[in-house]
Design a protein around this motif. Structure first.
Motif, PDB file in Angstrom:
ATOM      1  N   SER A   2       0.828  -1.212   0.000  1.00  0.00           N
ATOM      2  CA  SER A   2       0.000   0.000   0.000  1.00  0.00           C
ATOM      3  C   SER A   2       0.859   1.257   0.000  1.00  0.00           C
ATOM      4  CB  SER A   2      -0.921   0.017   1.224  1.00  0.00           C
ATOM      5  OG  SER A   2      -1.800  -1.061   1.205  1.00  0.00           O
ATOM      6  N   PHE A   3       1.887   1.256   0.831  1.00  0.00           N
ATOM      7  CA  PHE A   3       2.797   2.398   0.933  1.00  0.00           C
ATOM      8  C   PHE A   3       3.543   2.613  -0.383  1.00  0.00           C
ATOM      9  CE2 PHE A   3       7.102   3.928   2.332  1.00  0.00           C
ATOM     10  CZ  PHE A   3       6.719   5.212   2.678  1.00  0.00           C
ATOM     11  N   GLY A   4       4.051   1.541  -0.973  1.00  0.00           N
ATOM     12  CA  GLY A   4       4.773   1.645  -2.246  1.00  0.00           C
ATOM     13  C   GLY A   4       3.885   2.127  -3.372  1.00  0.00           C
ATOM     14  N   ALA A   5       2.658   1.606  -3.437  1.00  0.00           N
ATOM     15  CA  ALA A   5       1.716   2.042  -4.472  1.00  0.00           C
ATOM     16  C   ALA A   5       1.361   3.513  -4.293  1.00  0.00           C
ATOM     17  CB  ALA A   5       0.462   1.176  -4.427  1.00  0.00           C
ATOM     18  N   ALA A   6       1.226   3.945  -3.039  1.00  0.00           N
ATOM     19  CA  ALA A   6       0.911   5.355  -2.778  1.00  0.00           C
ATOM     20  C   ALA A   6       2.073   6.252  -3.194  1.00  0.00           C
ATOM     21  CB  ALA A   6       0.573   5.555  -1.306  1.00  0.00           C
ATOM     22  N   LEU A   7       3.297   5.839  -2.903  1.00  0.00           N
ATOM     23  CA  LEU A   7       4.461   6.627  -3.324  1.00  0.00           C
ATOM     24  C   LEU A   7       4.549   6.697  -4.841  1.00  0.00           C
ATOM     25  CD1 LEU A   7       7.289   5.531  -0.857  1.00  0.00           C
ATOM     26  CD2 LEU A   7       6.086   7.722  -0.928  1.00  0.00           C
ATOM     27  N   ALA A   8       4.300   5.572  -5.514  1.00  0.00           N
ATOM     28  CA  ALA A   8       4.341   5.550  -6.987  1.00  0.00           C
ATOM     29  C   ALA A   8       3.286   6.486  -7.567  1.00  0.00           C
ATOM     30  CB  ALA A   8       4.139   4.129  -7.489  1.00  0.00           C
ATOM     31  N   GLY A   9       2.096   6.465  -7.007  1.00  0.00           N
ATOM     32  CA  GLY A   9       1.039   7.354  -7.480  1.00  0.00           C
ATOM     33  C   GLY A   9       1.323   8.809  -7.175  1.00  0.00           C
ATOM     34  N   LEU A  10       1.885   9.059  -6.003  1.00  0.00           N
ATOM     35  CA  LEU A  10       2.202  10.429  -5.595  1.00  0.00           C
ATOM     36  C   LEU A  10       3.259  11.043  -6.506  1.00  0.00           C
ATOM     37  CD1 LEU A  10       1.650  12.595  -3.403  1.00  0.00           C
ATOM     38  CD2 LEU A  10       3.522  11.583  -2.097  1.00  0.00           C
ATOM     39  N   PHE A  11       4.325  10.284  -6.741  1.00  0.00           N
ATOM     40  CA  PHE A  11       5.401  10.809  -7.587  1.00  0.00           C
ATOM     41  C   PHE A  11       5.086  10.707  -9.071  1.00  0.00           C
ATOM     42  CE2 PHE A  11       7.881   9.807  -3.659  1.00  0.00           C
ATOM     43  CZ  PHE A  11       8.108  11.127  -3.321  1.00  0.00           C
ATOM     44  N   GLY A  12       4.064   9.914  -9.431  1.00  0.00           N
ATOM     45  CA  GLY A  12       3.638   9.807 -10.821  1.00  0.00           C
ATOM     46  C   GLY A  12       2.621  10.856 -11.204  1.00  0.00           C
ATOM     47  N   ASN A  13       2.236  11.694 -10.262  1.00  0.00           N
ATOM     48  CA  ASN A  13       1.261  12.770 -10.504  1.00  0.00           C
ATOM     49  C   ASN A  13       0.017  12.275 -11.241  1.00  0.00           C
ATOM     50  OD1 ASN A  13       2.632  14.873  -9.219  1.00  0.00           O
ATOM     51  ND2 ASN A  13       3.922  15.199 -11.024  1.00  0.00           N
ATOM     52  N   ARG A  14      -0.575  11.228 -10.744  1.00  0.00           N
ATOM     53  CA  ARG A  14      -1.802  10.720 -11.349  1.00  0.00           C
ATOM     54  C   ARG A  14      -2.936  10.782 -10.332  1.00  0.00           C
ATOM     55  NH1 ARG A  14      -2.820   5.466 -10.303  1.00  0.00           N
ATOM     56  NH2 ARG A  14      -1.223   4.273  -9.233  1.00  0.00           N
ATOM     57  N   PRO A  15      -4.166  10.736 -10.797  1.00  0.00           N
ATOM     58  CA  PRO A  15      -5.292  10.813  -9.865  1.00  0.00           C
ATOM     59  C   PRO A  15      -5.475   9.512  -9.079  1.00  0.00           C
ATOM     60  CG  PRO A  15      -6.104  10.602 -12.107  1.00  0.00           C
ATOM     61  CD  PRO A  15      -4.611  10.753 -12.196  1.00  0.00           C
ATOM     62  N   PHE A  16      -5.970   9.645  -7.884  1.00  0.00           N
ATOM     63  CA  PHE A  16      -6.260   8.523  -7.003  1.00  0.00           C
ATOM     64  C   PHE A  16      -7.544   7.863  -7.479  1.00  0.00           C
ATOM     65  CE2 PHE A  16      -7.850   6.737  -2.928  1.00  0.00           C
ATOM     66  CZ  PHE A  16      -6.727   6.018  -2.553  1.00  0.00           C
TER      67      PHE A  16
ATOM     68  N   ASP B 198     -10.273   4.200  -7.802  1.00  0.00           N
ATOM     69  CA  ASP B 198     -10.858   3.147  -6.965  1.00  0.00           C
ATOM     70  C   ASP B 198      -9.900   1.962  -6.839  1.00  0.00           C
ATOM     71  OD1 ASP B 198     -13.185   2.341  -5.418  1.00  0.00           O
ATOM     72  OD2 ASP B 198     -13.426   0.759  -6.926  1.00  0.00           O
ATOM     73  N   LYS B 199      -9.127   1.697  -7.876  1.00  0.00           N
ATOM     74  CA  LYS B 199      -8.120   0.627  -7.814  1.00  0.00           C
ATOM     75  C   LYS B 199      -7.073   0.956  -6.738  1.00  0.00           C
ATOM     76  CE  LYS B 199      -4.379  -1.451 -10.370  1.00  0.00           C
ATOM     77  NZ  LYS B 199      -3.275  -0.965 -11.139  1.00  0.00           N
ATOM     78  N   ASP B 200      -6.676   2.202  -6.660  1.00  0.00           N
ATOM     79  CA  ASP B 200      -5.709   2.633  -5.647  1.00  0.00           C
ATOM     80  C   ASP B 200      -6.306   2.526  -4.243  1.00  0.00           C
ATOM     81  OD1 ASP B 200      -3.687   3.392  -7.569  1.00  0.00           O
ATOM     82  OD2 ASP B 200      -4.957   5.124  -8.019  1.00  0.00           O
ATOM     83  N   ARG B 201      -7.583   2.816  -4.121  1.00  0.00           N
ATOM     84  CA  ARG B 201      -8.267   2.680  -2.837  1.00  0.00           C
ATOM     85  C   ARG B 201      -8.232   1.220  -2.382  1.00  0.00           C
ATOM     86  NH1 ARG B 201     -12.771   0.596  -1.131  1.00  0.00           N
ATOM     87  NH2 ARG B 201     -13.488   0.164  -3.234  1.00  0.00           N
ATOM     88  N   LYS B 202      -8.464   0.308  -3.326  1.00  0.00           N
ATOM     89  CA  LYS B 202      -8.438  -1.118  -2.997  1.00  0.00           C
ATOM     90  C   LYS B 202      -7.027  -1.567  -2.603  1.00  0.00           C
ATOM     91  CE  LYS B 202     -12.465  -2.195  -5.736  1.00  0.00           C
ATOM     92  NZ  LYS B 202     -12.978  -2.719  -7.009  1.00  0.00           N
ATOM     93  N   LEU B 203      -5.997  -0.982  -3.200  1.00  0.00           N
ATOM     94  CA  LEU B 203      -4.630  -1.295  -2.792  1.00  0.00           C
ATOM     95  C   LEU B 203      -4.384  -0.854  -1.351  1.00  0.00           C
ATOM     96  CD1 LEU B 203      -2.456  -0.513  -5.945  1.00  0.00           C
ATOM     97  CD2 LEU B 203      -2.725  -2.719  -4.801  1.00  0.00           C
ATOM     98  N   GLY B 204      -5.030   0.224  -0.943  1.00  0.00           N
ATOM     99  CA  GLY B 204      -4.933   0.679   0.440  1.00  0.00           C
ATOM    100  C   GLY B 204      -5.525  -0.325   1.419  1.00  0.00           C
ATOM    101  N   LEU B 205      -6.503  -1.100   0.952  1.00  0.00           N
ATOM    102  CA  LEU B 205      -7.110  -2.132   1.800  1.00  0.00           C
ATOM    103  C   LEU B 205      -6.125  -3.260   2.119  1.00  0.00           C
ATOM    104  CD1 LEU B 205     -10.692  -2.491   0.255  1.00  0.00           C
ATOM    105  CD2 LEU B 205     -10.107  -1.650   2.537  1.00  0.00           C
ATOM    106  N   LEU B 206      -5.125  -3.457   1.253  1.00  0.00           N
ATOM    107  CA  LEU B 206      -4.123  -4.493   1.510  1.00  0.00           C
ATOM    108  C   LEU B 206      -3.351  -4.217   2.794  1.00  0.00           C
ATOM    109  CD1 LEU B 206      -2.643  -5.171  -2.045  1.00  0.00           C
ATOM    110  CD2 LEU B 206      -4.186  -6.619  -0.709  1.00  0.00           C
ATOM    111  N   GLY B 207      -3.244  -2.967   3.173  1.00  0.00           N
ATOM    112  CA  GLY B 207      -2.609  -2.624   4.436  1.00  0.00           C
ATOM    113  C   GLY B 207      -3.598  -2.559   5.586  1.00  0.00           C
ATOM    114  N   LEU B 208      -4.804  -2.127   5.287  1.00  0.00           N
ATOM    115  CA  LEU B 208      -5.809  -1.918   6.334  1.00  0.00           C
ATOM    116  C   LEU B 208      -6.365  -3.220   6.901  1.00  0.00           C
ATOM    117  CD1 LEU B 208      -7.706   0.395   7.632  1.00  0.00           C
ATOM    118  CD2 LEU B 208      -9.370  -0.455   5.995  1.00  0.00           C
TER     119      LEU B 208
END
Length: 144
Positions: free
Chosen positions: A23-37, A39-49
């Motif tokens: 989840s942390f790695g995907a968030a960093l990739a999205g943050l530095f990739g300047n792309r919009p968040f 629903d797929k990214d939200r589901k990746l966050g569930l992998l940590g939650l």
């Protein structure tokens, strides 16, 4: 029951660390990739939650049935660093980490379509990961 729960809690740590790292790695990739968040990214966050919350439930149960947990709480035990780790430091730090992950996910899921969801997950999951790693009882880690 105690031994089985202890092993479950110990080995579940691998899933927690893996889920939070993904989840942390995907968030960093999205943050530095300047792309919009998305629903797929939200589901990746569930992998940590999800594994973190399951681990917390197992940990709370273990805290009350373990001879190292609440039943060991005393002034004398607080003088011993290992007892203090199991009685106070580990549970308190992990509760803080679970709260941070929950807040990070909750804030991020409301930010679909913007880049702010990545920032919320990256910062709060990152702090939680550091807290988790700092208070794992490494001397009792499976395999040691």
């Amino acid at each position: 029951m105690y031994t089985g729960l202890l092993h479950l809690h110990s080995y579940m740590t691998y899933l927690v660390l893996l889920g939070v790292l993904i989840s942390f790695g995907a968030a960093l990739a999205g943050l530095f990739g300047n792309r919009p968040f998305t629903d797929k990214d939200r589901k990746l966050g569930l992998l940590g939650l999800i594994p973190t919350h399951l681990q917390w439930v197992f940990g709370v149960i273990l805290y009350f049935v373990s001879p190292r947990g609440l039943s060991n709480f005393s002034g004398e035990a607080m003088g011993d660093s290992v007892s203090r780790l199991y009685i106070l430091e580990h549970p308190l730090t992990m509760i803080i980490a679970v709260v941070l992950i929950t807040i990070g996910y909750s804030r991020a899921k409301r930010q679909i379509g913007t880049g702010k969801g990545f920032k919320s997950i990256a910062i709060l999951y990152g702090i939680a990961l550091a807290l988790i790693l700092s208070r794992i009882p490494w001397m009792a880690w499976p395999g040691n």
